[in-house]
Design a protein around this motif. Structure first.
Motif, PDB file in Angstrom:
ATOM      1  N   GLY A  81      24.683 -11.312  17.058  1.00  5.91           N
ATOM      2  CA  GLY A  81      23.256 -11.572  17.604  1.00  5.91           C
ATOM      3  C   GLY A  81      23.258 -12.586  16.717  1.00  5.91           C
ATOM      4  O   GLY A  81      22.564 -13.582  17.704  1.00  5.91           O
ATOM      5  N   ASN A  82      22.967 -12.812  15.292  1.00  7.86           N
ATOM      6  CA  ASN A  82      22.395 -14.018  14.494  1.00  7.86           C
ATOM      7  C   ASN A  82      23.615 -15.134  15.021  1.00  7.86           C
ATOM      8  O   ASN A  82      23.010 -16.323  14.751  1.00  7.86           O
ATOM      9  CB  ASN A  82      22.621 -13.631  13.356  1.00  7.86           C
ATOM     10  CG  ASN A  82      22.265 -12.631  12.965  1.00  7.86           C
ATOM     11  OD1 ASN A  82      22.142 -11.344  13.095  1.00  7.86           O
ATOM     12  ND2 ASN A  82      21.023 -12.558  12.488  1.00  7.86           N
ATOM     13  N   ILE A  83      25.323 -14.950  14.929  1.00  7.08           N
ATOM     14  CA  ILE A  83      25.796 -16.424  15.038  1.00  7.08           C
ATOM     15  C   ILE A  83      25.188 -16.256  16.333  1.00  7.08           C
ATOM     16  O   ILE A  83      26.345 -17.723  16.516  1.00  7.08           O
ATOM     17  CB  ILE A  83      27.125 -16.109  14.120  1.00  7.08           C
ATOM     18  CG1 ILE A  83      26.809 -15.441  12.795  1.00  7.08           C
ATOM     19  CG2 ILE A  83      28.788 -16.463  14.944  1.00  7.08           C
ATOM     20  CD1 ILE A  83      28.100 -14.636  11.856  1.00  7.08           C
ATOM     21  N   ALA A  84      26.118 -15.561  17.304  1.00  8.64           N
ATOM     22  CA  ALA A  84      26.772 -16.170  19.057  1.00  8.64           C
ATOM     23  C   ALA A  84      25.687 -16.300  19.169  1.00  8.64           C
ATOM     24  O   ALA A  84      25.096 -16.923  20.317  1.00  8.64           O
ATOM     25  CB  ALA A  84      27.756 -15.196  19.204  1.00  8.64           C
ATOM     26  N   GLY A  85      24.244 -14.757  19.380  1.00  7.84           N
ATOM     27  CA  GLY A  85      23.572 -14.818  20.523  1.00  7.84           C
ATOM     28  C   GLY A  85      22.121 -15.821  20.674  1.00  7.84           C
ATOM     29  O   GLY A  85      21.998 -16.632  20.972  1.00  7.84           O
ATOM     30  N   VAL A 345      29.816 -18.549  20.011  1.00 11.24           N
ATOM     31  CA  VAL A 345      30.502 -18.676  18.590  1.00 11.24           C
ATOM     32  C   VAL A 345      31.015 -19.335  18.517  1.00 11.24           C
ATOM     33  O   VAL A 345      31.237 -20.149  17.178  1.00 11.24           O
ATOM     34  CB  VAL A 345      31.534 -17.346  18.251  1.00 11.24           C
ATOM     35  CG1 VAL A 345      32.194 -17.012  19.522  1.00 11.24           C
ATOM     36  CG2 VAL A 345      31.350 -17.149  16.919  1.00 11.24           C
ATOM     37  N   SER A 346      31.534 -20.480  19.988  1.00  8.60           N
ATOM     38  CA  SER A 346      32.369 -21.736  19.777  1.00  8.60           C
ATOM     39  C   SER A 346      31.228 -22.608  19.612  1.00  8.60           C
ATOM     40  O   SER A 346      31.831 -23.499  18.655  1.00  8.60           O
ATOM     41  CB  SER A 346      32.755 -21.594  20.876  1.00  8.60           C
ATOM     42  OG  SER A 346      33.736 -20.715  21.650  1.00  8.60           O
ATOM     43  N   LEU A 347      30.158 -22.252  19.832  1.00  9.23           N
ATOM     44  CA  LEU A 347      29.229 -23.171  19.239  1.00  9.23           C
ATOM     45  C   LEU A 347      28.435 -23.818  17.304  1.00  9.23           C
ATOM     46  O   LEU A 347      28.968 -24.519  17.057  1.00  9.23           O
ATOM     47  CB  LEU A 347      27.735 -23.192  20.363  1.00  9.23           C
ATOM     48  CG  LEU A 347      27.258 -24.325  19.915  1.00  9.23           C
ATOM     49  CD1 LEU A 347      27.315 -25.278  19.833  1.00  9.23           C
ATOM     50  CD2 LEU A 347      25.646 -24.092  20.479  1.00  9.23           C
ATOM     51  N   THR A 348      28.642 -22.455  17.540  1.00 11.11           N
ATOM     52  CA  THR A 348      28.567 -22.454  15.724  1.00 11.11           C
ATOM     53  C   THR A 348      29.436 -22.588  14.996  1.00 11.11           C
ATOM     54  O   THR A 348      29.436 -23.629  14.208  1.00 11.11           O
ATOM     55  CB  THR A 348      28.139 -20.650  15.309  1.00 11.11           C
ATOM     56  OG1 THR A 348      27.242 -19.945  16.312  1.00 11.11           O
ATOM     57  CG2 THR A 348      27.908 -20.900  13.720  1.00 11.11           C
ATOM     58  N   ALA A 349      31.276 -22.078  15.912  1.00  8.47           N
ATOM     59  CA  ALA A 349      32.139 -23.185  14.455  1.00  8.47           C
ATOM     60  C   ALA A 349      31.941 -24.328  14.786  1.00  8.47           C
ATOM     61  O   ALA A 349      32.855 -25.109  13.456  1.00  8.47           O
ATOM     62  CB  ALA A 349      33.145 -22.208  15.508  1.00  8.47           C
ATOM     63  N   LYS A 350      31.708 -24.546  16.052  1.00  8.73           N
ATOM     64  CA  LYS A 350      31.700 -26.350  16.063  1.00  8.73           C
ATOM     65  C   LYS A 350      30.391 -26.705  14.718  1.00  8.73           C
ATOM     66  O   LYS A 350      31.109 -28.098  14.366  1.00  8.73           O
ATOM     67  CB  LYS A 350      31.019 -26.954  17.789  1.00  8.73           C
ATOM     68  CG  LYS A 350      32.187 -26.748  18.294  1.00  8.73           C
ATOM     69  CD  LYS A 350      32.548 -27.562  19.431  1.00  8.73           C
ATOM     70  CE  LYS A 350      33.863 -27.437  20.570  1.00  8.73           C
ATOM     71  NZ  LYS A 350      35.440 -27.595  19.738  1.00  8.73           N
ATOM     72  N   ALA A 351      29.612 -26.376  14.694  1.00  4.72           N
ATOM     73  CA  ALA A 351      29.119 -26.817  13.767  1.00  4.72           C
ATOM     74  C   ALA A 351      29.356 -26.970  12.216  1.00  4.72           C
ATOM     75  O   ALA A 351      28.988 -27.827  11.537  1.00  4.72           O
ATOM     76  CB  ALA A 351      27.421 -25.910  13.763  1.00  4.72           C
ATOM     77  N   PHE A 352      29.888 -24.960  11.937  1.00  4.22           N
ATOM     78  CA  PHE A 352      30.703 -25.293  10.557  1.00  4.22           C
ATOM     79  C   PHE A 352      31.685 -26.202  10.248  1.00  4.22           C
ATOM     80  O   PHE A 352      32.476 -27.105   8.992  1.00  4.22           O
ATOM     81  CB  PHE A 352      31.214 -23.993  10.083  1.00  4.22           C
ATOM     82  CG  PHE A 352      29.844 -23.008   9.448  1.00  4.22           C
ATOM     83  CD1 PHE A 352      30.123 -22.919   8.463  1.00  4.22           C
ATOM     84  CD2 PHE A 352      29.378 -22.358  11.019  1.00  4.22           C
ATOM     85  CE1 PHE A 352      29.403 -21.945   7.940  1.00  4.22           C
ATOM     86  CE2 PHE A 352      28.106 -21.852  10.186  1.00  4.22           C
ATOM     87  CZ  PHE A 352      28.214 -21.613   8.866  1.00  4.22           C
TER      88      PHE A 352
END
Length: 461
Positions: A81-85, A345-352
């Motif tokens: 919910g926090n990482i992908a949501g 989650v792919s979008l968060t991974a791209k930020a990292f």
């Protein structure tokens, strides 16, 4: 056929997340906040003392400590919910969606206080005579036997709402994007199935050990992963320090302008659509008013309902106001939300990856794995409690087999189908939870006045 199911589930989620539910969740939460005269916020310090074990009594009824109850509840909410949501919210709604997630959390703190106080105040007995807490029990014990259909409706919806399909889906996507694809491994149904089977094995070992094993594992894993995640995000924010104020301001301005919203209009406007999106994602993130957290808090070892309500109230603050905000800022300051079509989650991974090219995404993956796997443990407990209420405690273990099969389903299906399914069922669970909470709220206020009066008198002695 698959596309048709996808469409039906999407329509169902949109229908149940209509104006009546928004009024019940947000309007009801605001009513509770005003009724309590902002009580949860006035006793934050006391809540932290309770959490630290200052008032623990080993003679009290219950199975687990305040801290274990909160970490068990948080292990289901701090996660996808926090990482992908959050990433889903920003990819559809832009920065403004985060503001409405905050509103959902602030209101949700009050809602959690009431629902979790009730979970202790009106604990019931299962078919084996064991003390249990949760919305189905406070509906029955607080409102009477005539309300049993509402309690059964919550439990029936909880069987599906507690399935881990979204978490598993996003964990599989993270492993595919971060590990398999960059190393030239073909991603297909077979690779997803293998990931699902590995998760089944890990989950089975823990969940078949019951609540004590679940809470012990969660209380060790969750705090350390929150800390690691927190440090990683701070590194990203320091690296992009010059644009952090700009994007923080944009969260507020875009919340009312809705200039980056790409979803459907609601009540004839894009702003309405953005508000619904933010509140949906906020509710998914912190689960306030849905009724899952009281299932964990109802097992806490305490005879003081108000203490557990105060501990539960910390959940949305940690979960949405802190962890979701950090994720959102990481996505915004790196600019990936504007330069890629990635979602979840792919979008968060791209930020990292953007901020820490060599190791960022791998450290994120460690957090994702722990958050996802710990949430798999908690949800199995929620679902088995719902089945126990419906068909008896001796049959609740059957839920674990159904649950384990659903892990395979989550690993091999699409994000849209999984998120709409859980969204829709969460909405249905909120109806009995919030209805009973609003009716019983004056009793919580009475108990709170009595509790704080006794606390004051004890200090003076």
């Amino acid at each position: 056929m698959y596309d048709k199911i996808n469409e039906w589930v999407g329509d169902f989620a949109s229908f149940v997340w209509g104006l009546p539910l928004l009024i019940l969740l947000i309007g009801g939460g605001l009513y509770l906040l005003i009724l309590s005269k902002f009580l949860p916020f006035r006793y934050l310090g006391h809540a932290i003392q309770v959490l630290r074990g200052k008032y623990d009594n080993p003679e009290d009824t219950g199975e687990i400590t305040h801290f274990q109850a909160l970490t068990t509840a948080l292990s289901s909410t701090i996660g996808m919910g926090n990482i992908a949501g959050v990433a889903v919210a920003i990819s559809i709604g832009g920065p403004g969606a985060v503001f409405w997630m905050w509103i959902s959390a602030i209101v949700g703190m009050s809602t959690k206080f009431f629902t979790s106080s009730l979970a202790i105040m009106y604990r019931g007995k299962d078919s084996e005579g064991n003390t249990q807490g949760g919305p189905m029990y406070f509906i029955m014990e607080g409102l009477g036997k005539n309300w049993k259909p509402l309690a059964m409706f919550f439990s029936a919806c909880g069987l599906i709402g507690a399935l881990p399909v979204f978490n598993v889906n996003q964990l599989t996507q993270a492993i595919n994007d971060i590990v398999l694809k960059p190393n030239g491994i073909t991603v297909n149904f077979t690779s997803n199935l293998i990931i699902g089977l590995v998760l089944v094995t890990i989950t089975s070992v823990v969940i078949l050990g019951g609540l004590n094993r679940i809470s012990k594992v969660a209380s060790k894993l969750v705090p350390s992963m929150v800390l690691l995640y927190f440090v990683l995000i701070l590194i990203i924010l320091f690296a992009n320090a010059e644009v952090v104020p700009t994007y923080f301001k944009l969260i507020f301005t875009d919340a009312f302008a809705a200039e980056n919203y790409k979803g459907d209009a609601f009540l004839g406007g894009l702003l309405g659509g953005l508000i619904v999106l933010g509140i949906r994602r906020g509710a998914f993130s912190n689960e306030a008013g849905i009724g899952t957290a009281p299932l964990a808090h109802g097992a806490a070892k305490t005879n003081e309902p108000i203490r557990e309500g105060l501990v539960a109230m910390l959940g949305p603050a940690i979960d949405t106001l802190i962890v979701c905000t950090l994720t959102a800022l990481a996505i915004l300051v790196t600019g990936v939300w504007e330069t890629t079509d990635a979602n979840g989650v792919s979008l968060t991974a791209k930020a990292f990856s953007s901020a820490m090219p060599l190791y960022g995404k791998y450290l994120l993956l460690i957090c994702i794995v722990v958050f996802s796997v710990s949430s798999l443990f908690s949800y199995s407990y929620y679902g088995s409690k719902c089945l126990s209420f419906l068909i008896g405690d001796k049959n609740k273990h059957y839920y674990n087999y159904f649950y384990i099969v659903s892990i395979i389903l989550g690993a091999t299906t699409s994000l849209a189908l999984m998120i709409n399914l859980i969204d829709g069922v969460f909405a249905l669970m909120a109806i009995p939870t919030m209805t009973a909470t609003l009716i019983l709220s004056p009793r919580v206020i009475k108990a709170a006045k009595d509790y704080f009066k006794r606390m004051k008198e004890a200090k003076q002695v």
